[in-house]
Design an enzyme around this catalytic site. Structure first.
Site, PDB file in Angstrom:
ATOM      1  N   ASP A   1       2.225   2.547   0.042  1.00  0.00           N
ATOM      2  CA  ASP A   1       1.456   1.934   1.114  1.00  0.00           C
ATOM      3  C   ASP A   1       2.218   2.243   2.401  1.00  0.00           C
ATOM      4  O   ASP A   1       3.408   2.600   2.371  1.00  0.00           O
ATOM      5  CB  ASP A   1       1.262   0.432   0.909  1.00  0.00           C
TER       6      ASP A   1
HETATM    7  C1  BGC Z   1      -2.812  -1.016   4.064  1.00  0.00           C
HETATM    8  C2  BGC Z   1      -3.478   0.040   3.200  1.00  0.00           C
HETATM    9  C3  BGC Z   1      -3.989   1.161   4.051  1.00  0.00           C
HETATM   10  C4  BGC Z   1      -2.837   1.736   4.846  1.00  0.00           C
HETATM   11  C5  BGC Z   1      -3.241   2.868   5.753  1.00  0.00           C
HETATM   12  C6  BGC Z   1      -1.770  -0.404   4.982  1.00  0.00           C
HETATM   13  O1  BGC Z   1      -1.306  -1.356   5.894  1.00  0.00           O
HETATM   14  O2  BGC Z   1      -2.210  -1.995   3.255  1.00  0.00           O
HETATM   15  O3  BGC Z   1      -4.528  -0.541   2.464  1.00  0.00           O
HETATM   16  O4  BGC Z   1      -4.603   2.141   3.254  1.00  0.00           O
HETATM   17  O5  BGC Z   1      -2.283   0.697   5.656  1.00  0.00           O
HETATM   18  O6  BGC Z   1      -4.015   2.405   6.791  1.00  0.00           O
END
Ligand code: BGC
Length: 768
Positions: free
Chosen positions: A233
């Site tokens: 993530d």
């Molecule tokens: C979120 C993800 C997301 C990623 C990219 C993160 O903060 O938890 O779900 O895909 O950011 O935007």
């Protein structure tokens, strides 16, 4: 050259620095290119219910804009469709939009379990149940990937809250992980083979998910056979080398200058084997290769068609919670007035905030759609009733709405959660609608009893305090850019509601199984309710709820009949299958869809098990009077629990309860089935109890022989004293060996353990 040999020849040509660079993105949304070898960068973008391709000044939380894209119903809505074919169609459309915009991987679906109604990201997740989450998650993956675009199944694992999400340690026992929090991922990975899996921010039992070798390698790859890439993530990596060793291939966004330097140093100093790096690099190259394999020209998008799909999908997701006296659908006659009340009818709320926020191609407004949908000479009059940026009471707005309600034939009140109440990044502190809305509702009901409520919210809201004011309640969730059109279709009967609750609607927050332990404190959240999440908890505690998991009404009615079961094979032979069939009839006057749900319970289990668990479901569409047969197939896994003793799934032989119903508490057809299964082996050692030794045929024979009997045949020592055996039956035999007069000695115990293990070896074909 096939993909594997292409990857290995590239690997041989890459320098150490290039390899390190490939394990990090080059910017927020791209992998790193290696121009010298013709390795391109590929782009990834959010998100689960629509494409969020950001321009270069990316912020990743939806603050700076993104290209216009269809905003489909969010996951909380799609989850309520209980319709894998529909979710797959949405996935296909999403995949086409991604392809058209040159995006190689869509960062979704998100299938974390809704452990508490308070989780700020519940609108991005499908259900409180792992079967429903897994089936629908797999359908979304199939749809997107059918277009030559990858997915990123997220957030793996136990990311069920936003509070302290980058640091909190989810303390979850293994059985609960296996049965609840991993089961949906397991189904989606094994059935739909996502190109990538995204690890979550949080720790699981003290270790960051990004560094969790058991999660990322043992379970994901070794057990489930995942052959794709694990991406972090955004910002989930704290120790790049530890993450690589655990099985995390790609770090996003790149911690440039830090992570690549850490990898290089670790390889050069021998702290990290280069082979580990090579494995991760190979997976990155394989992902790039998969993306490049799609050689067809990008599709030409049809925004109208996708909007139409978004509208049809939103209608499938709405859950008709109640409909007293068939108030809905509305049947206005010429000269009637429909009072549409609530700012949300004019200013729709249709998606949540954060990284999944889509820039819609257009937005339907329910008020306008109702106006264009009613017959001539029907007035659709509007009053805002309340403000959406405040919970304060505005008497002027309320009085205007009450006056309108008083002169109308019927009132439709659009209520919901303000955008500021639920978002990625924080959890809710309560589950109530704003007080200005509920206060208005009771006055509207006094003015006009023909009152229907249409809800817009991403996670369940408490309805127990106010639902008595409404004769009908239609839960529309955050249903995407066409939510307004879908609401009009449903209210006017152009569409027939067919959504079902994918999460229980509790009477009070305090009733929720996770209440005492959510969201934890001091960096830890204890999953104290264990496997009893959602309806598993309410049912076990026999707790009343507002509306149960699986509930939802239709404008028609359905009857179930003729449940038959047919068992073939034997568990010990590995071919046990249970087939179930029942018949469903549309007994009402309209074409409609029903969701037939199969629940299984194991009342005789030796371990704590939920009263019943969803194991399969089918959405069927029937004309009035039409009947169809519904078939379900259960495998041993569907009847098993995760045994921490056997470290495996265990099917305990005995009686199982099978129930087919229209919700987890509306079981229409039930039957019991006796299923034979050999008892799981018990490890007979010195710490095994007297009862365990006696329960095992070999152990019992050996023990009885060792203790011996008197001339009359009465067993010696403890075995001859049945009363005492009841008291000390749960003592390990090594303890009993220390008690005088029990007929056991330590050398005897030693010999017994030796004999029993040799007999085990003999029966399993020898030790060699
Ligand atoms: C979120 C993800 C997301 C990623 C990219 C993160 O903060 O938890 O779900 O895909 O950011 O935007």
């Amino acid at each position: 050259m096939n993909s594997r040999s292409k990857v290995s020849s590239l690997l041989a040509e890459l320098t150490l620095e290039e390899k390190a660079s490939l394990c990090l993105g080059s910017d927020f949304w791209h992998t790193a290119p290696v121009e010298r070898l013709g390795i391109p960068a590929i782009m990834v973008s959010d998100g689960p219910h629509g494409l969020r391709k950001q321009p270069e000044e990316a912020d990743h939380v939806g603050i700076s804009g993104s290209v216009p894209a269809t905003c489909f119903p969010t996951a909380c809505a799609l989850g309520s469709s209980w319709d894998p074919q529909l979710v797959q169609r949405v996935g296909v459309a999403l995949g086409r939009e991604a392809r058209a915009h040159g995006v190689a991987v869509v960062l979704g679906p998100g299938i974390n379990i809704k452990r508490s109604p308070l989780c700020g990201r519940n609108f991005e997740y499908l259900s409180e149940d792992p079967v429903l989450s897994g089936v629908l998650g797999a359908a979304m993956i199939h749809g997107i990937q059918s277009q030559g675009v990858g997915t990123s199944l997220k957030h793996y694992a136990a990311n069920n809250q936003e509070t302290d999400r980058l640091r909190v340690s989810a303390e979850v026992d293994e059985r609960t992980l296996r049965e609840i929090y991993l089961a949906g991922f397991e189904r989606a990975v094994t059935q739909a083979r996502p190109w990538t899996v995204m690890c979550s921010y949080n720790k699981v039992n003290g270790t960051y998910a990004s560094e969790h070798a058991w999660l990322l390698t043992t379970v994901l790859r070794d057990e489930w056979g995942f052959d794709g890439l694990v991406v972090s993530d955004w910002g989930a990596v704290h120790d790049r080398v530890a993450a690589l060793v655990a099985g995390l291939d790609l770090e996003m966004p790149p911690n440039l200058g830090v992570s690549d330097a850490a990898i290089l140093t670790a390889v050069r100093t021998g702290q990290l084997e280069e082979g580990v790096l090579d494995t991760a690099v190979a997976r990155v190259l394989q992902l790039i290769d998969r993306a490049a394999a799609t050689t067809e020209p990008p599709p030409v998008l049809d925004a109208d068609a996708h909007h139409g799909l978004a509208r049809a999908a939103a209608a499938e997701c709405a859950v008709l919670l109640k409909n007293e006296g068939h108030l809905l659908p509305l049947r206005p006659a010429a000269g009637d007035t429909i009072a549409v009340i609530g700012e949300f009818a004019r200013t729709p709320r249709y998606q949540g905030a954060g990284s999944s926020q889509v820039n819609p191609t257009r937005v339907d407004v329910a008020l306008e759609e109702l106006r264009s949908g009613v017959p001539d000479q029907v007035e659709v009059a509007f009053a805002a009733g309340y403000g959406i940026d405040t919970t304060d009471h505005d008497e002027e707005l309320a009085a205007e709405a009450v006056a309108l309600a008083g002169r109308a034939e019927v009132v439709v009140a659009f209520l919901g959660l303000p955008a500021a109440d639920e978002s990625e990044g924080f959890d809710r502190s309560h589950m109530d609608l704003p007080a200005n809305q509920t206060a208005l509702l009771s006055r509207l009901a006094d003015a006009n009893a023909n009152l229907a409520v249409v809800l817009a919210n991403g996670s369940v809201v408490r309805i127990a305090g106010w639902e008595q004011h409404a004769r009908a309640v239609l839960e529309c969730w955050l249903s995407g850019q066409a939510a307004g059109g879908a609401a009009a279709d449903l209210l006017l009967g152009a569409a027939n509601p067919s959504g079902r609750l994918a999460e229980t609607l509790p009477l009070r927050l305090e009733d929720t199984p996770s209440y005492l332990n959510f969201p934890g404190e001091a960096g830890h959240v204890r999953y104290g309710e264990g496997i009893f999440v959602g309806y598993r908890g309410y049912d076990k505690l026999d707790r009343d709820v507002s509306y149960p998991f699986g509930h939802g009404l239709s404008y028609t009615s359905f009857e179930y009949a003729d449940l038959t079961t047919n068992l073939t094979g034997r568990h010990q032979d590995g071919d046990l299958v249970v087939n179930l069939t029942c018949r469903v009839t549309n007994t009402g006057g309209r074409r409609g869809k029903d969701v037939v749900q199969l629940y299984v319970g194991d009342p005789q289990a030796s371990v704590a098990r939920p009263t019943r668990e969803l194991k399969a479901f089918a959405k069927v569409e029937l004309d009035p009077g039409e009947t169809t047969a519904v078939h379900f197939v259960l495998t041993p896994r569907d009847l098993s629990y995760w045994s921490t003793v056997q470290n495996d799934w265990v099917l305990e032989g005995g009686e199982f309860e099978l129930a087919v119903g229209a919700s987890s508490r509306d079981l229409r057809l039930t039957t019991t089935l006796d299923i034979a299964a050999p008892p799981p082996p018990v490890r007979l050692d010195a710490m095994a109890t007297l009862q365990e030794w006696l329960a095992d045929p070999t152990g019992s024979t050996l023990l009885r022989k060792a203790v011996g009997a008197d001339a009359t045949g009465r067993p010696n020592g403890i075995l001859g004293n049945e009363e005492l055996m009841v008291v000390v039956g749960n003592f390990p035999i090594s303890t009993l060996a220390g008690f005088p007069g029990f007929g056991l000695t330590h050398p005897m115990v030693h010999t017994l353990v030796d004999q029993v293990s040799r007999s085990d070896e003999a029966s399993s074909g020898g030790a060699a």
